[in-house]
Design a protein around this motif. Structure first.
Motif, mmCIF file in Angstrom:
data_model
loop_
_atom_site.group_PDB
_atom_site.id
_atom_site.type_symbol
_atom_site.label_atom_id
_atom_site.label_comp_id
_atom_site.label_asym_id
_atom_site.label_seq_id
_atom_site.Cartn_x
_atom_site.Cartn_y
_atom_site.Cartn_z
ATOM 1 N N UNK A 1 16.442 9.507 -13.193
ATOM 2 C CA UNK A 1 15.752 9.031 -14.398
ATOM 3 C C UNK A 1 14.826 9.206 -14.622
ATOM 4 N N UNK B 1 8.482 3.736 6.636
ATOM 5 C CA UNK B 1 8.273 2.975 5.412
ATOM 6 C C UNK B 1 9.514 1.941 5.688
ATOM 7 N N UNK C 1 13.134 8.805 -9.901
ATOM 8 C CA UNK C 1 14.381 8.175 -9.688
ATOM 9 C C UNK C 1 15.929 8.403 -9.039
ATOM 10 N N UNK D 1 13.305 9.154 -4.572
ATOM 11 C CA UNK D 1 13.034 9.481 -4.947
ATOM 12 C C UNK D 1 12.761 10.692 -5.000
ATOM 13 N N UNK E 1 13.909 -0.535 -11.913
ATOM 14 C CA UNK E 1 14.173 -1.361 -13.517
ATOM 15 C C UNK E 1 15.148 -1.097 -13.973
ATOM 16 N N UNK F 1 15.486 2.202 -15.713
ATOM 17 C CA UNK F 1 15.729 3.588 -15.153
ATOM 18 C C UNK F 1 17.133 3.282 -14.341
ATOM 19 N N UNK G 1 5.500 -1.548 -13.051
ATOM 20 C CA UNK G 1 5.037 -2.138 -12.163
ATOM 21 C C UNK G 1 3.378 -1.172 -12.180
ATOM 22 N N UNK G 2 2.604 -2.092 -12.822
ATOM 23 C CA UNK G 2 0.831 -2.161 -12.113
ATOM 24 C C UNK G 2 1.367 -1.425 -10.517
ATOM 25 N N UNK H 1 9.229 -1.648 -2.508
ATOM 26 C CA UNK H 1 9.915 -0.290 -2.336
ATOM 27 C C UNK H 1 10.037 0.100 -3.464
ATOM 28 N N UNK H 2 9.569 -0.760 -4.478
ATOM 29 C CA UNK H 2 10.076 -0.569 -6.032
ATOM 30 C C UNK H 2 8.624 0.571 -6.588
ATOM 31 N N UNK H 3 9.358 1.701 -6.868
ATOM 32 C CA UNK H 3 8.340 3.294 -6.804
ATOM 33 C C UNK H 3 8.635 4.101 -5.878
ATOM 34 N N UNK I 1 3.012 0.557 -9.774
ATOM 35 C CA UNK I 1 3.315 2.424 -9.198
ATOM 36 C C UNK I 1 3.073 3.455 -9.981
ATOM 37 N N UNK J 1 10.752 7.483 -14.446
ATOM 38 C CA UNK J 1 10.480 6.597 -14.886
ATOM 39 C C UNK J 1 9.354 6.495 -15.488
ATOM 40 N N UNK K 1 9.570 -5.271 -18.347
ATOM 41 C CA UNK K 1 10.236 -5.693 -17.158
ATOM 42 C C UNK K 1 11.003 -6.709 -16.513
ATOM 43 N N UNK L 1 11.580 -5.324 -11.456
ATOM 44 C CA UNK L 1 10.714 -4.187 -11.019
ATOM 45 C C UNK L 1 9.681 -4.411 -12.068
ATOM 46 N N UNK L 2 9.030 -5.482 -12.369
ATOM 47 C CA UNK L 2 8.219 -5.966 -13.612
ATOM 48 C C UNK L 2 6.546 -6.275 -12.421
ATOM 49 N N UNK L 3 6.809 -6.594 -11.575
ATOM 50 C CA UNK L 3 5.364 -6.431 -10.884
ATOM 51 C C UNK L 3 5.873 -5.710 -9.985
ATOM 52 N N UNK L 4 4.468 -5.889 -8.449
ATOM 53 C CA UNK L 4 4.560 -5.088 -7.857
ATOM 54 C C UNK L 4 3.338 -6.000 -6.758
ATOM 55 N N UNK M 1 7.407 3.980 -17.391
ATOM 56 C CA UNK M 1 6.963 3.012 -17.083
ATOM 57 C C UNK M 1 7.320 1.877 -16.463
ATOM 58 N N UNK N 1 7.208 8.977 -11.921
ATOM 59 C CA UNK N 1 8.480 9.919 -10.806
ATOM 60 C C UNK N 1 9.790 10.040 -11.145
ATOM 61 N N UNK O 1 13.766 3.342 -8.075
ATOM 62 C CA UNK O 1 13.558 2.213 -8.980
ATOM 63 C C UNK O 1 14.476 1.011 -9.476
#
Lengths: 401, 134
Positions: B64, B9, B79, B92, A151, A154, B70-71, A143-145, B73, B66, A118, A121-124, B68, B77, A149
């Motif tokens: 969407x 948050x 979005x 979300x 990504x 998405x 990042x590790x 924030x991502x997720x 997440x 989602x 990705x 949003x490929x790492x967090x 797939x 879920x 999103x």
């Protein structure tokens, strides 16, 4: 030298897209440049401007490439405009010619992307030990997720689903059928990263990335480069008849960004700036959507291709699903779209994409596309979107010479 | 000794002014809403802003699921973008099965908050999303 109204593609090339483990970005860019110069029958000594794009490398790709293929002291513009980087490089060279700064220029886009995951949003980062507000939103954690999103699969899924919400007649299967078309087209393109036809069942049953986009409905990360030599109309007249015959006229070269609208800073609006670019391109070229023999548009995801049928005005407003269902965009249809296989199978080495799509159109206008030739092609359109956003649209016409 | 026990948050989630709600920077000239700071309005270039409460109910305009990311997440879920009475909000969609059968554009949703856990100082972070509204 004076300002030039007419600009032509004199030489153009794209490398094979795919995995090039034995080549770095300079090798790939140089390969496309040398081939584009040879295709145009010119050398670096003829170039008056050089525009180069590469997003994921170390910077200064233009100068790195000069050292590989020829340093003549000409101005170099290193450009960066997300997925529209290649088109922006080309537009930069075209603007220099239109302004009368020079009569020949070179543009290149190159990327090494094979194996990338990705891109956004490929790492967090992990949450800290204490909730501490940071950044523009005062967020106490990544924030991502958590708030939507970042990504790309998405984001573009939402762009396609929003079109469906507005106009109806759109579902997972329709998007998958668009992907089926592009994968089918790719079987005729030896330069595509993936050249296998895929059935609807295979596409819908593949790994889900971001509903409704499964893996084969996403653009393929790969390595590749594309380069183009552009020339003024006046200069072209001094070149050989063969060069004049193969030259492709740039009837419109347009670059837009996204104007403010409600919601555009929440979910990127890729529609209005594409519509604006298309309108300007049709006006500048005097070509209408019905005149187009082929279109290469930015199908970074299957969900994106659908909305751009509408944005490029290939169909009536709201009519993209019916337009696709009519078969119009298959290579046998009235407006073939992405006969190269598109980004989903040809691949999407980001900075190369905005010149590679022009190469595809030129290939057909020159009658050199072999088994995938769209017979009698005279006019084509190439479109890219860089999220954020930038939109490049070029209208190309077969030379009258 | 008392200390703050909760923190939102993001700064645009208001927890201490009635029921939880989102607060936007509103351009005083054209009414455009932003969730972070602007030097000038992107729409009309006005430079005056005021705080404006955003409606806590809305319509899901797009989404969407989602699968797939990042590790770290949690997937899948949902979005989405919610139209809260004219203000678009990215969020979300929570408290719903993340399946195409359970989620559709046009559905009514409402703001919901949840605990994100307590940090080493005993402060609880409160996140937000939108959940299906009856």
């Amino acid at each position: 030298m004076s300002a030039s109204d007419e600009v032509f593609i004199l030489g153009i090339n794209m490398t094979k897209f795919g995995k090039h483990f034995d080549k770095d970005v300079v090798d790939l860019g140089a390969e496309a440049i040398m081939a584009a110069l040879a295709d145009g029958g010119v050398t670096m000594a003829d170039m008056g401007i050089f525009a180069a794009g590469n997003l994921l490398g170390s910077g200064g790709i233009g100068q790195q490439l000069q050292k590989q293929v020829g340093q003549t002291g000409i101005p170099v513009f290193n450009v960066s405009n997300a997925c529209a980087t290649g088109a922006t490089a080309l537009r930069t060279a075209i603007m220099a010619i239109k302004a009368g700064e020079c009569d020949m220029g070179l543009a290149v886009g190159v990327e090494k992307l094979a194996g990338a995951g990705l891109l956004a949003g490929g790492d967090r980062a992990a949450d800290g030990d204490s909730w501490t507000p940071q950044g523009r939103y005062g967020a106490v954690g990544p924030i991502d997720g958590r708030v939507g999103t970042a990504t790309m699969p998405g984001v573009f899924a939402q762009i396609g689903m929003e079109y469906g919400h507005r106009y109806g007649g759109v579902d997972f299967e329709l998007f998958a059928r668009i992907s089926e078309k592009n994968h089918s087209h790719s079987t005729l393109n030896p330069l595509a990263a993936y050249t296998k036809a895929m059935s609807l069942e295979q596409i819908m049953g593949d790994m889900m990335i971001a509903y409704p986009n499964t893996r084969p409905m996403c653009s393929a990360n790969c390595d590749g480069a594309a380069a183009a030599v552009v020339v003024s109309g006046a200069k072209l007249k001094t070149l050989s008849l063969e060069q004049q015959r193969r030259a492709v006229k740039v009837s419109a070269s347009i670059l837009t960004s996204d104007p403010y609208e409600e919601a555009c800073q929440v979910l990127p609006n890729v529609n209005t700036l594409t519509r604006n670019a298309a309108r300007q391109a049709y006006e500048a070229s005097g070509v209408g959507p019905d005149d187009l023999d082929l279109v290469e548009l930015h199908d970074c995801f299957a969900t994106a291709e659908l909305v751009h049928y509408d944005n490029l005005m290939l169909c009536e407003e709201g009519g993209a699903a019916d337009f696709f269902n009519s078969g119009a965009t298959w290579r046998t249809g009235s407006t073939p779209v992405n006969v190269s296989g598109g980004l989903q199978s040809k691949g999407h080495p980001i900075s190369a994409t905005g010149i590679a799509n022009i190469w595809e159109v030129c290939h057909h206008l020159r009658g050199e596309a072999g088994p995938r030739q769209i017979e009698g092609a005279k006019v084509g359109l190439a479109h890219v979107i860089g999220l954020g956003s930038a939109c490049g649209v070029h209208v190309l016409e077969k030379s009258a010479a | 000794m008392t200390t703050a026990t909760q923190i939102p948050f993001v700064h645009y989630l208001a927890l201490d002014d009635g029921p939880p709600h989102l607060v936007a920077h509103e351009c005083t000239s054209c009414g455009a809403h932003y969730f972070d700071r602007r030097n000038a309005c992107a729409g009309c270039f006005g430079t005056e802003f005021r705080s404006a409460d955003v409606a806590t109910t809305g319509e899901l305009r797009t989404f969407s699921i989602v699968a797939f990311a990042a590790p770290g997440v949690e997937v899948p879920f949902v979005a989405g973008v919610v139209d809260c009475d004219g203000t678009s909000v990215m969020a979300n969609i929570i408290n719903v099965d993340p399946t195409p059968e359970k989620i559709h554009t046009g559905m009514s949703v409402r703001l919901a908050t949840y605990s994100m856990g307590v940090d080493s100082d005993g402060v609880e972070a409160i996140g937000f999303g939108f959940e299906p509204a009856p």
